[in-house]
Design a protein around this motif. Structure first.
Motif, PDB file in Angstrom:
ATOM      1  N   UNK A 292       0.815  -1.207   0.000  1.00 28.15           N
ATOM      2  CA  UNK A 292       0.000   0.000   0.000  1.00 28.15           C
ATOM      3  C   UNK A 292       0.854   1.265   0.000  1.00 28.15           C
ATOM      4  N   UNK A 293       2.134   1.108  -0.240  1.00 27.31           N
ATOM      5  CA  UNK A 293       3.001   2.279  -0.346  1.00 27.31           C
ATOM      6  C   UNK A 293       2.679   3.032  -1.625  1.00 27.31           C
ATOM      7  N   UNK A 294       2.846   4.366  -1.574  1.00 25.69           N
ATOM      8  CA  UNK A 294       2.510   5.159  -2.754  1.00 25.69           C
ATOM      9  C   UNK A 294       3.622   6.083  -3.212  1.00 25.69           C
ATOM     10  N   UNK A 295       4.723   6.180  -2.488  1.00 27.45           N
ATOM     11  CA  UNK A 295       5.808   7.064  -2.938  1.00 27.45           C
ATOM     12  C   UNK A 295       7.124   6.557  -2.388  1.00 27.45           C
ATOM     13  N   UNK A 296       7.915   5.794  -3.095  1.00 26.03           N
ATOM     14  CA  UNK A 296       7.644   5.255  -4.425  1.00 26.03           C
ATOM     15  C   UNK A 296       6.623   4.137  -4.373  1.00 26.03           C
ATOM     16  N   UNK A 297       5.987   3.853  -5.499  1.00 27.86           N
ATOM     17  CA  UNK A 297       4.952   2.836  -5.523  1.00 27.86           C
ATOM     18  C   UNK A 297       5.566   1.455  -5.390  1.00 27.86           C
ATOM     19  N   UNK A 298       4.749   0.492  -5.014  1.00 25.29           N
ATOM     20  CA  UNK A 298       5.225  -0.877  -4.895  1.00 25.29           C
ATOM     21  C   UNK A 298       5.750  -1.393  -6.230  1.00 25.29           C
ATOM     22  N   UNK A 299       5.098  -0.990  -7.333  1.00 26.32           N
ATOM     23  CA  UNK A 299       5.545  -1.458  -8.639  1.00 26.32           C
ATOM     24  C   UNK A 299       6.948  -0.943  -8.953  1.00 26.32           C
ATOM     25  N   UNK A 300       7.171   0.358  -8.710  1.00 27.47           N
ATOM     26  CA  UNK A 300       8.494   0.910  -8.968  1.00 27.47           C
ATOM     27  C   UNK A 300       9.537   0.282  -8.065  1.00 27.47           C
ATOM     28  N   UNK A 301       9.194   0.146  -6.788  1.00 21.23           N
ATOM     29  CA  UNK A 301      10.166  -0.379  -5.829  1.00 21.23           C
ATOM     30  C   UNK A 301      10.588  -1.791  -6.184  1.00 21.23           C
ATOM     31  N   UNK A 302       9.607  -2.676  -6.393  1.00 19.88           N
ATOM     32  CA  UNK A 302       9.921  -4.086  -6.583  1.00 19.88           C
ATOM     33  C   UNK A 302      10.421  -4.418  -7.982  1.00 19.88           C
ATOM     34  N   UNK A 303       9.818  -3.823  -8.988  1.00 22.34           N
ATOM     35  CA  UNK A 303      10.100  -4.258 -10.340  1.00 22.34           C
ATOM     36  C   UNK A 303      11.067  -3.353 -11.105  1.00 22.34           C
ATOM     37  N   UNK A 304      11.374  -2.197 -10.561  1.00 24.78           N
ATOM     38  CA  UNK A 304      12.349  -1.322 -11.200  1.00 24.78           C
ATOM     39  C   UNK A 304      13.617  -1.161 -10.366  1.00 24.78           C
ATOM     40  N   UNK A 305      13.459  -0.948  -9.069  1.00 23.80           N
ATOM     41  CA  UNK A 305      14.600  -0.546  -8.258  1.00 23.80           C
ATOM     42  C   UNK A 305      15.279  -1.674  -7.495  1.00 23.80           C
TER      43      UNK A 305
ATOM     44  N   UNK B 257      15.683  -6.219  -7.133  1.00 21.35           N
ATOM     45  CA  UNK B 257      15.369  -7.539  -7.650  1.00 21.35           C
ATOM     46  C   UNK B 257      14.898  -8.374  -6.469  1.00 21.35           C
ATOM     47  N   UNK B 258      13.588  -8.499  -6.316  1.00 24.77           N
ATOM     48  CA  UNK B 258      13.029  -9.267  -5.200  1.00 24.77           C
ATOM     49  C   UNK B 258      13.110 -10.739  -5.564  1.00 24.77           C
TER      50      UNK B 258
ATOM     51  N   UNK C 245      13.258 -13.466  -3.486  1.00 25.87           N
ATOM     52  CA  UNK C 245      12.657 -14.480  -2.618  1.00 25.87           C
ATOM     53  C   UNK C 245      11.699 -13.798  -1.664  1.00 25.87           C
ATOM     54  N   UNK C 246      10.435 -14.218  -1.695  1.00 27.76           N
ATOM     55  CA  UNK C 246       9.418 -13.676  -0.792  1.00 27.76           C
ATOM     56  C   UNK C 246       8.262 -14.662  -0.791  1.00 27.76           C
ATOM     57  N   UNK C 247       8.002 -15.280   0.352  1.00 29.62           N
ATOM     58  CA  UNK C 247       7.001 -16.342   0.415  1.00 29.62           C
ATOM     59  C   UNK C 247       5.657 -15.937  -0.153  1.00 29.62           C
ATOM     60  N   UNK C 248       5.213 -14.717   0.158  1.00 30.47           N
ATOM     61  CA  UNK C 248       3.874 -14.298  -0.232  1.00 30.47           C
ATOM     62  C   UNK C 248       3.788 -13.845  -1.682  1.00 30.47           C
ATOM     63  N   UNK C 249       4.808 -13.160  -2.170  1.00 26.86           N
ATOM     64  CA  UNK C 249       4.742 -12.541  -3.488  1.00 26.86           C
ATOM     65  C   UNK C 249       5.367 -13.371  -4.606  1.00 26.86           C
ATOM     66  N   UNK C 250       6.203 -14.355  -4.273  1.00 28.34           N
ATOM     67  CA  UNK C 250       6.875 -15.100  -5.323  1.00 28.34           C
ATOM     68  C   UNK C 250       5.926 -16.107  -5.983  1.00 28.34           C
ATOM     69  N   UNK C 251       6.188 -16.382  -7.260  1.00 25.65           N
ATOM     70  CA  UNK C 251       5.381 -17.355  -7.993  1.00 25.65           C
ATOM     71  C   UNK C 251       5.855 -18.777  -7.718  1.00 25.65           C
ATOM     72  N   UNK C 252       7.147 -18.949  -7.481  1.00 29.23           N
ATOM     73  CA  UNK C 252       7.712 -20.287  -7.274  1.00 29.23           C
ATOM     74  C   UNK C 252       7.288 -20.856  -5.923  1.00 29.23           C
TER      75      UNK C 252
END
Length: 354
Positions: A71-84, A86-87, A89-96
């Motif tokens: 729910x972060x908005x500055x920077x957004x979660x999309x920018x943080x995780x996918x641009x800035x 390389x996440x 490993x994360x139990x909740x968000x990972x596809x594997x």
């Protein structure tokens, strides 16, 4: 195998303009209380950097900290995780899942040895095998992953100070990350859950400045935890005038008076809630009509009842300190606090004579 592209090249390929990038750096500088003029230098350094690997470990927790981050908005979660970052490993968000997930963890650790960040969410139980991941206890996992990390960021009060799992009687013998990891830089971002901007702000500063932020005596970023909630609260003038709500539905409550007598822990709590706020800066607990529960402080769950006033003096893990000592120490100005309490008592006495 091609090398990881620079962040500047990645942003350019996605159509992010230099103007937008500078705006992001200015926002980050403002969040972390850095000089606004540093933004161009931050942009230059960040543009040539490669995305750091981030490994997120979840132990005894409720997933509320991950919910807060999304729910972060500055920077957004999309920018943080996918641009800035390389996440990796994360139990909740990972596809594997299963072996694939654990293999991704080991590959990320090996490829980024000494450079990756570890984000820890949840307390660590010392009771053997009451919580495991891939057959390993939480303590074993933490020690293994942190061994070659650059730094550790504790997300939430559970990993920072033990949180609710550590509350009496502490059935799993839960401890904080810092009770186990002693040889790595550690930043605590407490809260139940922590403020999203505090999480992203710490990571953003590390990415742009190449270093962790200034910390207070409890390992918290001063930029977000350097001020007392009470001193920034919009209800503070009512406190100074001795105007307190006695119940949650009396006239004082309807007029927005101070919630001190209803258990508000703002005088002993440090956080950015009162000025950064939640839900895209819409509100925070006190503004919504409920007192602060002091969730950014160590052992907050054991510090008396949620609706017990600080004035009762039951706060501090059995220490039974007086309210003036507790609130004064928390505010860093005992004399000033006592003066304010005296003023309140005089005001209350005057109201009682009417």
């Amino acid at each position: 195998m091609p090398s990881e592209p620079t962040l500047g090249g990645l942003l350019h390929s996605q159509g992010v303009s230099r103007r937008a990038f500078l705006k992001f750096c200015s926002t980050t500088a403002s969040l972390m209380a850095l000089p606004a003029g540093i933004a161009p230098a931050m942009a230059e350094a960040l543009a040539s950097a490669r995305r750091p690997s981030v490994i997120w470990l979840s132990f005894q927790e409720c997933t509320g900290c991950t919910e807060a981050l999304t729910r972060s908005h500055a920077p957004t979660i999309e920018n943080l995780l996918f641009n800035f970052v390389s996440l990796d490993y994360h139990h909740t968000l990972q596809a594997a899942a299963g072996d694939a997930a654990e293999r991704a963890l080991e590959e990320a650790m090996h490829a980024n040895k000494g450079k990756y960040l570890v984000l820890v969410d949840g307390s660590i139980p010392l009771m053997e095998y009451c919580s495991t991941v891939a057959g390993h206890s939480n303590k074993e996992s933490l020690e293994h992953v942190c061994a070659d990390a650059a730094a550790v960021i504790n997300i939430g009060t559970c990993s920072a100070y033990g949180g609710i799992p550590m509350a009496k009687p502490n059935p799993t013998n839960a401890v904080a990350t810092g009770d186990i990891i002693k040889d790595k830089p550690i930043v605590n971002v407490p809260g139940c859950p922590p403020m999203p901007l505090a999480i992203t702000g710490v990571i953003a500063q590390y990415l742009t400045m190449g270093k962790l932020p200034e910390l207070d005596h409890l390992g918290r970023p001063v930029a977000f935890f350097g001020e007392n909630i009470h001193d920034r609260c919009y209800r503070r003038p009512f406190y100074d005038r001795g105007e307190f709500a006695e119940t949650f539905d009396d006239e004082g409550a309807r007029k927005g008076w101070c919630l001190y007598k209803l258990g508000c822990k703002a005088p002993i709590a440090y956080n950015a809630c009162a000025h950064v706020k939640w839900n895209n800066s819409v509100s925070f607990p006190i503004q919504s009509g409920h007192g602060c529960i002091g969730c950014s402080e160590p052992r907050f769950w054991d510090m008396g009842g949620v609706y017990d006033s600080v004035a009762k003096g039951n706060f501090g893990d059995g220490a039974k300190l007086g309210a003036a000592a507790i609130a004064g120490a928390a505010a860093g100005a005992s004399a000033a606090y006592l003066a304010r309490r005296k003023k309140t008592e005089i005001a209350e006495g005057a109201h009682g004579d009417e």
